[in-house]
Scaffold this motif. Structure first.
Motif, PDB file in Angstrom:
ATOM      1  N   HIS A 253       0.850  -1.194   0.000  1.00 33.64           N
ATOM      2  CA  HIS A 253       0.000   0.000   0.000  1.00 33.64           C
ATOM      3  C   HIS A 253       0.887   1.245   0.000  1.00 33.64           C
ATOM      4  O   HIS A 253       1.805   1.364   0.810  1.00 33.64           O
ATOM      5  CB  HIS A 253      -0.917   0.025   1.218  1.00 33.64           C
ATOM      6  CG  HIS A 253      -2.067  -0.933   1.118  1.00 33.64           C
ATOM      7  ND1 HIS A 253      -1.904  -2.298   1.292  1.00 33.64           N
ATOM      8  CD2 HIS A 253      -3.385  -0.741   0.832  1.00 33.64           C
ATOM      9  CE1 HIS A 253      -3.079  -2.895   1.143  1.00 33.64           C
ATOM     10  NE2 HIS A 253      -3.982  -1.982   0.855  1.00 33.64           N
ATOM     11  N   GLN A 254       0.573   2.150  -0.886  1.00 34.16           N
ATOM     12  CA  GLN A 254       1.353   3.374  -1.039  1.00 34.16           C
ATOM     13  C   GLN A 254       0.641   4.543  -0.382  1.00 34.16           C
ATOM     14  O   GLN A 254      -0.569   4.737  -0.576  1.00 34.16           O
ATOM     15  CB  GLN A 254       1.576   3.668  -2.522  1.00 34.16           C
ATOM     16  CG  GLN A 254       2.403   4.917  -2.797  1.00 34.16           C
ATOM     17  CD  GLN A 254       2.698   5.089  -4.280  1.00 34.16           C
ATOM     18  OE1 GLN A 254       2.636   4.126  -5.045  1.00 34.16           O
ATOM     19  NE2 GLN A 254       3.006   6.305  -4.692  1.00 34.16           N
ATOM     20  N   ALA A 255       1.357   5.316   0.407  1.00 36.80           N
ATOM     21  CA  ALA A 255       0.783   6.543   0.963  1.00 36.80           C
ATOM     22  C   ALA A 255       0.519   7.520  -0.173  1.00 36.80           C
ATOM     23  O   ALA A 255       1.386   7.765  -1.016  1.00 36.80           O
ATOM     24  CB  ALA A 255       1.731   7.152   1.986  1.00 36.80           C
ATOM     25  N   THR A 256      -0.677   8.082  -0.203  1.00 43.34           N
ATOM     26  CA  THR A 256      -1.064   8.983  -1.283  1.00 43.34           C
ATOM     27  C   THR A 256      -1.075  10.450  -0.868  1.00 43.34           C
ATOM     28  O   THR A 256      -0.898  11.335  -1.690  1.00 43.34           O
ATOM     29  CB  THR A 256      -2.448   8.602  -1.832  1.00 43.34           C
ATOM     30  OG1 THR A 256      -3.388   8.528  -0.742  1.00 43.34           O
ATOM     31  CG2 THR A 256      -2.372   7.235  -2.518  1.00 43.34           C
ATOM     32  N   ARG A 257      -1.291  10.711   0.405  1.00 39.47           N
ATOM     33  CA  ARG A 257      -1.156  12.078   0.921  1.00 39.47           C
ATOM     34  C   ARG A 257      -1.247  12.052   2.439  1.00 39.47           C
ATOM     35  O   ARG A 257      -1.742  11.089   3.035  1.00 39.47           O
ATOM     36  CB  ARG A 257      -2.206  13.034   0.342  1.00 39.47           C
ATOM     37  CG  ARG A 257      -3.636  12.740   0.759  1.00 39.47           C
ATOM     38  CD  ARG A 257      -4.618  13.693   0.086  1.00 39.47           C
ATOM     39  NE  ARG A 257      -5.987  13.328   0.412  1.00 39.47           N
ATOM     40  CZ  ARG A 257      -6.827  14.113   1.119  1.00 39.47           C
ATOM     41  NH1 ARG A 257      -6.409  15.279   1.552  1.00 39.47           N
ATOM     42  NH2 ARG A 257      -8.051  13.723   1.363  1.00 39.47           N
ATOM     43  N   LEU A 258      -0.776  13.127   3.022  1.00 38.02           N
ATOM     44  CA  LEU A 258      -0.903  13.330   4.457  1.00 38.02           C
ATOM     45  C   LEU A 258      -2.189  14.081   4.735  1.00 38.02           C
ATOM     46  O   LEU A 258      -2.580  14.971   3.968  1.00 38.02           O
ATOM     47  CB  LEU A 258       0.289  14.125   4.992  1.00 38.02           C
ATOM     48  CG  LEU A 258       1.672  13.540   4.696  1.00 38.02           C
ATOM     49  CD1 LEU A 258       2.753  14.526   5.126  1.00 38.02           C
ATOM     50  CD2 LEU A 258       1.859  12.202   5.371  1.00 38.02           C
ATOM     51  N   LEU A 259      -2.841  13.751   5.820  1.00 42.54           N
ATOM     52  CA  LEU A 259      -4.069  14.432   6.219  1.00 42.54           C
ATOM     53  C   LEU A 259      -3.711  15.545   7.190  1.00 42.54           C
ATOM     54  O   LEU A 259      -3.046  15.311   8.200  1.00 42.54           O
ATOM     55  CB  LEU A 259      -5.031  13.440   6.866  1.00 42.54           C
ATOM     56  CG  LEU A 259      -5.364  12.194   6.024  1.00 42.54           C
ATOM     57  CD1 LEU A 259      -6.266  11.247   6.799  1.00 42.54           C
ATOM     58  CD2 LEU A 259      -6.013  12.598   4.702  1.00 42.54           C
ATOM     59  N   ILE A 260      -4.148  16.752   6.873  1.00 44.96           N
ATOM     60  CA  ILE A 260      -3.761  17.938   7.630  1.00 44.96           C
ATOM     61  C   ILE A 260      -4.999  18.566   8.246  1.00 44.96           C
ATOM     62  O   ILE A 260      -6.012  18.778   7.563  1.00 44.96           O
ATOM     63  CB  ILE A 260      -3.044  18.954   6.727  1.00 44.96           C
ATOM     64  CG1 ILE A 260      -1.791  18.310   6.100  1.00 44.96           C
ATOM     65  CG2 ILE A 260      -2.673  20.207   7.504  1.00 44.96           C
ATOM     66  CD1 ILE A 260      -1.100  19.180   5.081  1.00 44.96           C
ATOM     67  N   ASP A 261      -4.931  18.848   9.512  1.00 50.49           N
ATOM     68  CA  ASP A 261      -6.055  19.422  10.247  1.00 50.49           C
ATOM     69  C   ASP A 261      -6.473  20.749   9.623  1.00 50.49           C
ATOM     70  O   ASP A 261      -5.650  21.666   9.469  1.00 50.49           O
ATOM     71  CB  ASP A 261      -5.639  19.628  11.704  1.00 50.49           C
ATOM     72  CG  ASP A 261      -6.810  20.028  12.587  1.00 50.49           C
ATOM     73  OD1 ASP A 261      -7.963  19.764  12.197  1.00 50.49           O
ATOM     74  OD2 ASP A 261      -6.569  20.598  13.667  1.00 50.49           O
ATOM     75  N   GLY A 262      -7.737  20.850   9.222  1.00 55.66           N
ATOM     76  CA  GLY A 262      -8.266  22.083   8.667  1.00 55.66           C
ATOM     77  C   GLY A 262      -7.908  22.353   7.228  1.00 55.66           C
ATOM     78  O   GLY A 262      -8.205  23.419   6.698  1.00 55.66           O
ATOM     79  N   TYR A 263      -7.286  21.382   6.560  1.00 57.27           N
ATOM     80  CA  TYR A 263      -6.832  21.576   5.183  1.00 57.27           C
ATOM     81  C   TYR A 263      -7.506  20.549   4.286  1.00 57.27           C
ATOM     82  O   TYR A 263      -7.541  19.358   4.602  1.00 57.27           O
ATOM     83  CB  TYR A 263      -5.313  21.398   5.112  1.00 57.27           C
ATOM     84  CG  TYR A 263      -4.737  21.266   3.717  1.00 57.27           C
ATOM     85  CD1 TYR A 263      -4.430  22.388   2.956  1.00 57.27           C
ATOM     86  CD2 TYR A 263      -4.475  20.016   3.175  1.00 57.27           C
ATOM     87  CE1 TYR A 263      -3.867  22.274   1.698  1.00 57.27           C
ATOM     88  CE2 TYR A 263      -3.918  19.878   1.909  1.00 57.27           C
ATOM     89  CZ  TYR A 263      -3.617  21.006   1.171  1.00 57.27           C
ATOM     90  OH  TYR A 263      -3.074  20.874  -0.074  1.00 57.27           O
ATOM     91  N   VAL A 264      -8.063  21.018   3.194  1.00 56.37           N
ATOM     92  CA  VAL A 264      -8.694  20.126   2.223  1.00 56.37           C
ATOM     93  C   VAL A 264      -7.828  20.116   0.975  1.00 56.37           C
ATOM     94  O   VAL A 264      -7.762  21.092   0.233  1.00 56.37           O
ATOM     95  CB  VAL A 264     -10.121  20.577   1.877  1.00 56.37           C
ATOM     96  CG1 VAL A 264     -10.733  19.627   0.862  1.00 56.37           C
ATOM     97  CG2 VAL A 264     -10.982  20.636   3.130  1.00 56.37           C
ATOM     98  N   GLY A 265      -7.126  19.038   0.766  1.00 57.41           N
ATOM     99  CA  GLY A 265      -6.280  18.916  -0.412  1.00 57.41           C
ATOM    100  C   GLY A 265      -7.013  18.195  -1.528  1.00 57.41           C
ATOM    101  O   GLY A 265      -8.226  18.035  -1.507  1.00 57.41           O
ATOM    102  N   ARG A 266      -6.264  17.748  -2.517  1.00 56.41           N
ATOM    103  CA  ARG A 266      -6.841  17.014  -3.638  1.00 56.41           C
ATOM    104  C   ARG A 266      -6.766  15.535  -3.342  1.00 56.41           C
ATOM    105  O   ARG A 266      -5.710  14.987  -3.048  1.00 56.41           O
ATOM    106  CB  ARG A 266      -6.098  17.342  -4.929  1.00 56.41           C
ATOM    107  CG  ARG A 266      -6.215  18.787  -5.344  1.00 56.41           C
ATOM    108  CD  ARG A 266      -5.680  18.988  -6.747  1.00 56.41           C
ATOM    109  NE  ARG A 266      -6.458  18.265  -7.734  1.00 56.41           N
ATOM    110  CZ  ARG A 266      -6.135  18.181  -9.025  1.00 56.41           C
ATOM    111  NH1 ARG A 266      -5.041  18.773  -9.454  1.00 56.41           N
ATOM    112  NH2 ARG A 266      -6.876  17.504  -9.859  1.00 56.41           N
ATOM    113  N   SER A 267      -7.893  14.867  -3.400  1.00 55.90           N
ATOM    114  CA  SER A 267      -7.954  13.445  -3.082  1.00 55.90           C
ATOM    115  C   SER A 267      -8.453  12.666  -4.283  1.00 55.90           C
ATOM    116  O   SER A 267      -9.142  13.192  -5.164  1.00 55.90           O
ATOM    117  CB  SER A 267      -8.880  13.212  -1.891  1.00 55.90           C
ATOM    118  OG  SER A 267      -8.931  11.849  -1.545  1.00 55.90           O
TER     119      SER A 267
END
Length: 925
Positions: A253-267
């Motif tokens: 399994h590959q990490a695809t992004r970090l989850l950041i408090d209060g931040y909405v990135g591209r998923s």
């Protein structure tokens, strides 16, 4: 029976390799990348009562022969355990791409590499410290080199003498996880090679791992001395501990992004390769002073918090998320770590905006500063040898005999697969162009050979690096290149200290599209010229009587090649030596750094990077043992920092729990990091007293609150307080600024540029003087304890119940009117403030600071915060007859009964002002 045992061992080792559906909903620590760094840190953290998850893109190996047996070193390149990546076209060479193999397997590069085990030189790591990283010099890293290994000397005294194999026991570990030893067979060509080098003035190193790099040596390998099999990160840091219930591994399994408090990135962006791999295939074998000052970067409420990690099996599979309650630690390597940060919105703003990724943190250094060792293959086949790896490859009968010998007695040629007879010559000992080359490098403007649009901070960092490189290469104490003798007739040369810098950048928001990797090989012409000098030195080696005994044929490069032809050989022949590094550099942020000396990403609260990407300068060595040492040190730093965080959960701010007649509280902090790991300070040895244990009290006896009390929360400031304590931005460091820091002193002082030993912290001469000093002390426990003593003056005096020895006359007031404020934390620091101000208005509204490192240290900040918060809560509780202020205002309320209070309203206000000022100074909210 042997096969059955192997199957049982493998089955047991994979016991905690989990399916997604069996994971916990959260872990204390989530680690991305289960290579060397990831497995070391996962192992060490899970020694404690915490939960750890490590996420690996690759699969576990199956104990294949081509992984385990030294004879097959290099044949695993291009297998399913390789990312199979390639670089961008190398425009400064011949315009072609280059393969860049990387381990995509549990254990990472330790599964694929040539097993060479050497550390580099003292200057390699002292340069890290000079670039703004206290605690990262040779002396500080040596204990971690030692910790990681079990060294076994060569099995035969006769062999040791013939091949000049020696070791200094003080430089080695004998109880670490990784087995470091020697094969049971040595090719005699190595003796000719070493003797030839000695004839040309290149010495044979006594111990290649004692920090004195230049010279020839038969370096040890990551090899089990009995089994004669690869000793890799999986089999040393994971397999023996796989049954730990608090250590979980998920592979494939590959990490695809970090989850950041209060931040909405591209998923859920996809479209790239299903597995995130490249298409590059590889054939053939594996091998063909002055410290920089730093602006203080404070953490504050604007720093982002990483809440977890998103990951997936492939581009079309569902995305999964896992929460991290303490930290996320990225150990995906120098290519995939910056890729993950960039995908998560952490990186150069221009790059993120180009790919429509919302910017969570503009950090220009992410993906910059890519360095590598460049290898140029040569071919001088020996025509007078009785044994060599080439003969095994050509003669099936000989190879079958070697196979039987290996499996029956673990001896013979199959134990000798690694190219361990090497040399690391200095430029000064091998070339008469040293002065000219270094003068050319020194005269180059920093931007001259960098990409045009590079951010100023990154250029500033390169300028500092370039100066160090020129100094190192001019010295006979430092290696310029490596010569790898493969005992067939190849003396490949690899550049150790490149001036060229490359980059690793995402090509899109799709995590499964391989990043753009551009080492920019040859972009600085000095590097190419040094490699030409290396090839010319090879000719001198081959011309010695010792090497002529082997009757070498000079095919590549040909014997008649002039300098232009040699340059062409260099440009067409350069390949990676499999050592990408530097892309998340540990340097001050104003020098393009990405992580601080605690490996925490600037601008984040709980994100670290801990792999070869953090190297500010690449060491002159094979990188495996360096990565092990860095990971061991990282684990200690993380453990120590989080013990302080645990302590914050147990600090007792309990004014409401105490009788109004006894305003007592004791703040207890658990043991924390030794100062030497985070502060560039000589700890005073004379102070070894145990923790001072007074209490904050009125005149009545103290009643310390026990750690078992149900009240274990620390009173944190409200939003009103946060607004009152703005974080002060630090300006560019200045040698004449108000903070002076001597790395050889036991005291960090804020001092004015005069003869006065301590400073006035103010922006105008009308503000009364204050003194601020910090001194680490090496005791093992940490208890904080203070008493408030009433005075007859208009100001209050706060001091520890045990006296603090003043460091100079400024730390002890001449009278009670000077109103000292002191706090003592026995194994972290002492704080002394002095003022003659009588009101809050007389205190400075803002403080300018310059270069220092203590303010960014989590252990120190947490300790100060605990003292200040607890003391503040008690004072405010006292001011309201034991009840804390409901609003959390910084103004202390009047005592409920003035006649019962030992301190006046103005005295309370003065003490609270000091606490608030101290918090504002250090950026604590």
């Amino acid at each position: 029976m042997k096969l059955l045992s192997l199957i049982l061992l493998a089955s047991q080792a994979w016991g905690t390799l989990l399916d997604v559906n069996n994971l916990r909903s959260s872990y204390d620590y989530v680690i991305v990348g289960c290579g060397i760094s990831g497995l070391v840190i996962a192992n060490r953290l899970s020694e404690d009562n915490v939960t750890v998850l490590c996420i690996e893109a690759g699969d576990p190996d199956q104990y294949e022969e081509f992984i385990q047996v030294p004879q097959f070193v290099g044949t695993n390149i291009g297998s399913k355990y390789d990312w199979k990546l390639s670089t961008e076209p190398q425009t400064y060479l011949d315009g072609a791409t280059r393969p860049l193999p990387l381990g995509k397997v549990l254990g990472g590069g330790s599964i694929l590499n040539a097993m060479c085990w050497n550390r580099g030189g003292i200057d390699d790591f002292d340069s890290w410290r000079y670039l703004g990283n206290p605690g990262w010099g040779w002396d500080e890293l040596l204990p971690y080199f030692i910790k990681s290994e079990t060294y076994t000397p060569v099995h035969s005294a006769e062999i040791a003498e013939r091949f000049s194999i020696n070791h200094d026991p003080a430089m080695h570990g004998f109880n670490g996880p990784v087995h470091v030893s020697y094969p049971r067979m040595f090719y005699p060509q190595t003796i000719n090679f070493f003797s030839a080098l000695n004839t040309l003035g290149v010495p044979t190193a006594y111990d290649p791992n004692d920090g004195t790099t230049p010279g020839a040596s038969l370096i040890p390998t990551a090899l089990h001395p009995v089994n004669q099999t690869r000793s890799d990160a999986r089999r040393t840091y994971y397999d023996p501990y796989a049954t730990r219930s608090n250590l979980h591994i998920i592979t494939g399994h590959q990490a695809t992004r970090l989850l950041i408090d209060g931040y909405v990135g591209r998923s859920n962006v996809s479209g790239g390769n299903q597995e995130g791999e490249g298409s590059q295939t590889v054939s053939g074998g594996l091998f063909g002073d002055k410290p920089v000052n730093s602006t203080l970067v404070r953490r504050n409420h604007d720093d982002i918090r990483i809440t977890g990690v998103e990951f997936s099996a492939n581009a079309s599979a569902p995305r999964n998320t896992i929460a991290a309650t303490r930290e996320v630690i990225v150990t995906a390597g120098a290519i995939h770590s910056p890729q993950l940060l960039q995908l998560s919105g952490i990186g150069p703003r221009s790059l993120l905006q180009r790919h429509d990724i919302p910017v969570a943190l503009d950090l220009p250094g992410v993906g910059r500063n890519l360095q590598d060792h460049w290898l140029v293959g040569t071919f001088y086949p020996y025509n007078n040898v009785t044994t060599s790896p080439a003969l095994l490859a050509q003669n099936v009968t000989l190879n079958d005999e070697a196979r039987r010998e290996y499996y029956s007695s673990k001896t013979g040629p199959w134990t000798a697969g690694s190219p361990n007879g090497v040399a690391f010559p200095s430029l000064a000992d091998t070339s008469n162009l040293t002065a000219a080359l270094m003068a050319a490098a020194a005269s180059q403007p920093a931007r001259q050979h960098l990409v045009a649009e590079l951010e100023d901070t990154v250029v500033n960092g390169y300028a500092a690096q370039k100066d160090l490189l020129a100094q190192q290469l001019a010295s006979r104490n430092n290696a310029a290149w490596e010569i790898l003798n493969n005992n067939i007739g190849s003396l490949s040369v690899a550049l150790m200290r490149p001036f060229s810098r490359g980059s690793c950048e995402i090509k899109s928001a799709d995590p499964f599209e391989p990043p753009s990797i551009d080492p920019r090989y040859g972009s600085n012409p000095v590097d190419l010229q040094i490699l030409v000098e290396a090839l010319k030195f090879n000719r001198r080696i081959l011309a010695t009587p010792q090497m002529q005994e082997l009757r070498p044929a000079q095919f590549v490069p040909p014997i008649e090649a002039d300098d232009d032809a040699l340059m062409q050989v260099v440009k067409t022949g350069i390949r990676t030596e499999y050592h990408p590094s530097g892309t998340c550099a540990m340097m001050p942020v104003e020098l393009g750094g990405v992580v601080d000396p605690s490996l925490r990403v600037y601008g984040t609260r709980n994100l670290r990077v801990a792999d070869a990407g953090i190297f500010p300068l690449i060491p002159a060595a094979h990188l495996m043992s360096v990565v092990y040492a860095v990971a061991e040190k990282a684990a200690d730093i993380i453990k120590a920092d989080n013990k302080v965080m645990e302590a914050n959960d147990t600090v007792l701010a309990s004014a409401t729990e105490l009788p109004t007649s006894n305003l007592s509280t004791t703040a207890v902090l658990k043991p924390t990091v030794s100062v030497s790991t985070t502060l560039l300070v000589e700890t005073p040895t004379e102070r070894t007293d145990a923790a001072i244990n007074p209490t904050i009290s009125n005149s009545s006896p103290s009643v310390p609150v026990s750690e078992d009390s149900p009240t274990k929360s620390i009173l944190t400031p409200t939003s009103t307080e946060s607004a009152f304590f703005p974080v002060v931005d630090a300006p560019t460091p200045s040698p004449s600024g108000p903070i002076s820091f001597s790395p050889t002193s036991s005291v960090i002082e804020i001092s004015q540029p005069t003869s006065t030993p301590s400073a006035i912290l103010s922006e105008s001469s009308s503000v009364p003087p204050m003194v601020f000093e910090i001194t680490p002390t090496p005791v093992s426990s940490l208890e904080v304890d203070m008493s408030i003593q009433p005075t007859s003056s208009s100001s209050a005096e706060v001091s520890p119940s045990a006296p603090i020895v003043p460091f100079n006359s400024q730390t002890t007031p001449s009278s009670t009117a000077d109103a000292p404020f002191s706090a003592s934390i026995s194994n972290s620091l002492e704080i002394s403030l002095t003022t003659s101000a009588s009101t809050t208005d007389d205190l400075p509204s803002s403080v300018t600071t310059s270069s220092s490192n203590f303010g960014d240290d989590l252990a120190v900040l947490s300790a100060i915060e605990s003292v200040a918060t607890d003391l503040s809560a008690s004072i405010r509780g006292t001011a309201t007859s034991g009840a804390p202020s409901a609003t959390g205002s910084t103004e202390a309320a009047a005592p409920a009964d003035e006649s019962d209070a030992s301190l006046s309203q103005s005295e309370y206000q003065m003490i609270v002002s000091f606490i608030d000022w101290l918090r504002r100074l250090l950026g604590i909210q």
